[in-house]
Scaffold this active site. Structure first.
Site, mmCIF file in Angstrom:
data_model
loop_
_atom_site.group_PDB
_atom_site.id
_atom_site.type_symbol
_atom_site.label_atom_id
_atom_site.label_comp_id
_atom_site.label_asym_id
_atom_site.label_seq_id
_atom_site.Cartn_x
_atom_site.Cartn_y
_atom_site.Cartn_z
ATOM 1 N N SER A 126 12.208 30.249 24.485
ATOM 2 C CA SER A 126 11.867 31.492 25.179
ATOM 3 C C SER A 126 10.990 31.239 26.391
ATOM 4 C CB SER A 126 11.113 32.407 24.205
ATOM 5 O OG SER A 126 10.517 33.478 24.895
ATOM 6 N N TYR A 151 3.858 34.364 18.613
ATOM 7 C CA TYR A 151 5.321 34.143 18.724
ATOM 8 C C TYR A 151 5.596 33.062 19.760
ATOM 9 C CZ TYR A 151 9.951 34.701 20.729
ATOM 10 O OH TYR A 151 11.198 34.441 21.235
ATOM 11 N N LYS A 155 7.182 28.923 19.562
ATOM 12 C CA LYS A 155 8.239 28.309 20.379
ATOM 13 C C LYS A 155 7.721 27.025 21.048
ATOM 14 C CE LYS A 155 11.525 31.262 19.590
ATOM 15 N NZ LYS A 155 12.703 30.887 18.786
ATOM 16 N N ASN A 181 14.841 37.819 29.556
ATOM 17 C CA ASN A 181 14.916 39.045 28.761
ATOM 18 C C ASN A 181 16.358 39.448 28.468
ATOM 19 O OD1 ASN A 181 12.137 38.952 29.767
ATOM 20 N ND2 ASN A 181 11.988 40.969 28.820
HETATM 21 C C1 WQD Z 1 9.467 44.321 28.986
HETATM 22 C C2 WQD Z 1 8.557 45.223 29.815
HETATM 23 C C3 WQD Z 1 6.724 46.082 28.558
HETATM 24 C C4 WQD Z 1 8.793 48.796 25.920
HETATM 25 C C5 WQD Z 1 10.756 40.000 25.390
HETATM 26 C C6 WQD Z 1 10.841 39.632 23.953
HETATM 27 C C7 WQD Z 1 10.485 38.202 23.723
HETATM 28 C C8 WQD Z 1 11.121 37.278 24.734
HETATM 29 C C9 WQD Z 1 10.905 37.769 26.152
HETATM 30 C C10 WQD Z 1 12.998 36.130 23.782
HETATM 31 C C11 WQD Z 1 7.074 44.979 29.522
HETATM 32 C C12 WQD Z 1 7.614 47.215 29.074
HETATM 33 C C13 WQD Z 1 8.541 47.844 26.898
HETATM 34 C C14 WQD Z 1 8.361 50.126 26.116
HETATM 35 C C15 WQD Z 1 7.473 49.518 28.247
HETATM 36 N N1 WQD Z 1 12.501 37.158 24.499
HETATM 37 N N2 WQD Z 1 7.897 48.207 28.037
HETATM 38 N N3 WQD Z 1 7.719 50.440 27.284
HETATM 39 O O1 WQD Z 1 7.658 41.716 26.458
HETATM 40 O O2 WQD Z 1 9.101 40.676 28.279
HETATM 41 O O3 WQD Z 1 9.421 40.096 25.815
HETATM 42 O O4 WQD Z 1 11.422 39.093 26.202
HETATM 43 O O5 WQD Z 1 12.382 35.280 23.273
HETATM 44 O O6 WQD Z 1 10.946 37.905 22.429
HETATM 45 O O7 WQD Z 1 9.927 40.439 23.257
HETATM 46 O O8 WQD Z 1 10.112 42.343 26.754
HETATM 47 O O9 WQD Z 1 11.298 44.484 26.552
HETATM 48 O O10 WQD Z 1 9.200 44.135 25.178
HETATM 49 O O11 WQD Z 1 9.017 44.435 27.643
HETATM 50 O O12 WQD Z 1 6.887 49.830 29.293
HETATM 51 O O13 WQD Z 1 8.554 51.045 25.266
HETATM 52 O O14 WQD Z 1 8.815 46.572 29.449
HETATM 53 O O15 WQD Z 1 5.353 46.449 28.600
HETATM 54 O O16 WQD Z 1 6.339 45.139 30.709
HETATM 55 P P1 WQD Z 1 8.975 41.218 26.899
HETATM 56 P P2 WQD Z 1 9.937 43.903 26.442
#
Ligand code: WQD
Length: 338
Positions: A126, A151, A155, A181
């Site tokens: 990741s 998490y 990794k 993502n």
């Molecule tokens: C993206 C953006 C949130 C939900 C993910 C996976 C992780 C890894 C990387 C594989 C952030 C914002 C989110 C919401 C929001 N993948 N958001 N409201 O945190 O980059 O991590 O991708 O390993 O496992 O978790 O992705 O989709 O959670 O968030 O504003 O209800 O969207 O704060 O800025 P993230 P995410």
């Protein structure tokens, strides 16, 4: 026919990779304990593939059960190891669960591979290993031990475990894929992301809000140093991601001797949360009610991939863009029974 074990193969990325493996002429065998997926994913795969993929309901930290399942498959060409817990927020609340499962399942799998003389591993890593990169786009050579959550640190440790195992057993070839993502779904609408409970990730929450299952999306902060104040990520279509796993197996087939290589899997483009929300509304003709909330702990401000190594060395690049992924995510959401 080359058989490939896909642990976590009933999960989001795993199930889409099963489709691409089949399309490339491999025989995927799913090993999954369904802790974070459902048996109906196998029905969706059957609808796409025309037959139900081989499946063992096994916890990959259970060495005896895993060894028995693999032994029952005879000759195995390679392993793609997805099995892991992956919710950043949950890992902060339950670190022991994450270290035990994510590192434990990989260690058990590596021992099983040595025992069964399986020589190829694709490991699901990741971009979270980069934390907030010092330079963007982030390349594989960047500091990769700066994770911002338990998490992410699992990794980091898993990648080191794979490197150490390749050093100890030069017969083992490994490719580690650092996902950015993953979003979207198979265009058929038969498989897609199935978050349990309230989605922590952005796109499934947006899709459920558009479907009326959530009252509104809460955007986690709009005071970042970005053009519209919301965080920027590299959103990659899950079908592009799946195809990269097949390419990784083919790439290892073509290499003699010890191999342990890391590749970024992203589009190379960053999009903000607001751009995702507006893009989803625009491409699907729906409204996504939202409000601005506080920042989310652990969020990095901006991260997107340097994709040169994946293109130049692995010979892979994305075919889909953000709009394709948002369209397929909505198509999948609409196919889900309420
Ligand atoms: C993206 C953006 C949130 C939900 C993910 C996976 C992780 C890894 C990387 C594989 C952030 C914002 C989110 C919401 C929001 N993948 N958001 N409201 O945190 O980059 O991590 O991708 O390993 O496992 O978790 O992705 O989709 O959670 O968030 O504003 O209800 O969207 O704060 O800025 P993230 P995410």
């Amino acid at each position: 026919m080359k058989k490939v074990i896909v642990t976590g193969g009933a999960g989001f990325i795993g199930s889409h990779t099963v489709v691409e493996l089949n399309a490339a002429g491999y025989v995927p065998v799913i090993i999954d304990d369904l802790r974070n997926s459902e048996e109906r994913v196998l029905e969706g795969l059957e609808a796409i593939l025309g037959s139900r993929p081989r499946f063992h309901r096994v916890d990959c930290t259970d060495a005896a059960a895993l060894g028995k399942a693999i032994a029952g498959e005879g000759a195995v060409h390679g392993v793609i190891h997805f099995a892991a817990d992956k919710a950043v927020g949950e890992s902060v609340e339950h670190p022991a669960k994450y270290y035990r499962n994510n590192i434990g399942s990989l260690a058990v799998m590596l021992e099983a591979m040595i025992d069964r003389r399986i020589g190829q591993l694709v490991f699901s890593s990741s971009c979270t290993v980069y934390g907030q990169p010092a330079a963007l786009p982030v390349a594989e050579t960047a500091s990769d031990r700066d994770a911002s959550s338990p998490y992410g640190y699992t990794k980091v440790v898993c990648e080191q475990l794979v490197r150490d195992q390749c050093q100890a057993a030069p017969s083992l070839k490994a490719v580690m894929l650092r996902y950015f993502n993953p979003i979207g779904a198979h265009p058929s609408g038969r498989i897609g992301e199935l978050p349990r409970g309230v989605p922590s990730n952005l796109v499934p929450f947006v899709a459920q809000t558009a479907a009326g299952l959530r009252a509104q999306l809460l955007i986690n902060g709009d005071d970042y140093a970005t053009p519209d104040g919301t965080c920027i990520r590299d959103y990659i279509h899950v079908m592009d991601l799946a195809r990269a796993h097949v390419r990784a197996l083919q790439w290892m087939d073509g290499r003699a001797g010890s191999t342990c290589e890391v590749f970024n899997l992203g589009t190379g483009r960053g999009n903000s949360v607001m751009e995702v929300v507006k893009g989803f509304e625009d491409v699907n003709g729906v409204k996504v009610p939202y409000a601005i909330g506080p920042r989310r702990a652990g969020d990095v401000e901006v991260v997107y991939a340097d994709t040169r190594k994946s293109h130049d060395v692995l010979g892979w690049s994305c075919h889909h863009d953000l709009r394709d992924a948002l369209r397929d995510a909505w198509n999948w959401q609409r196919s889900l029974k309420p």
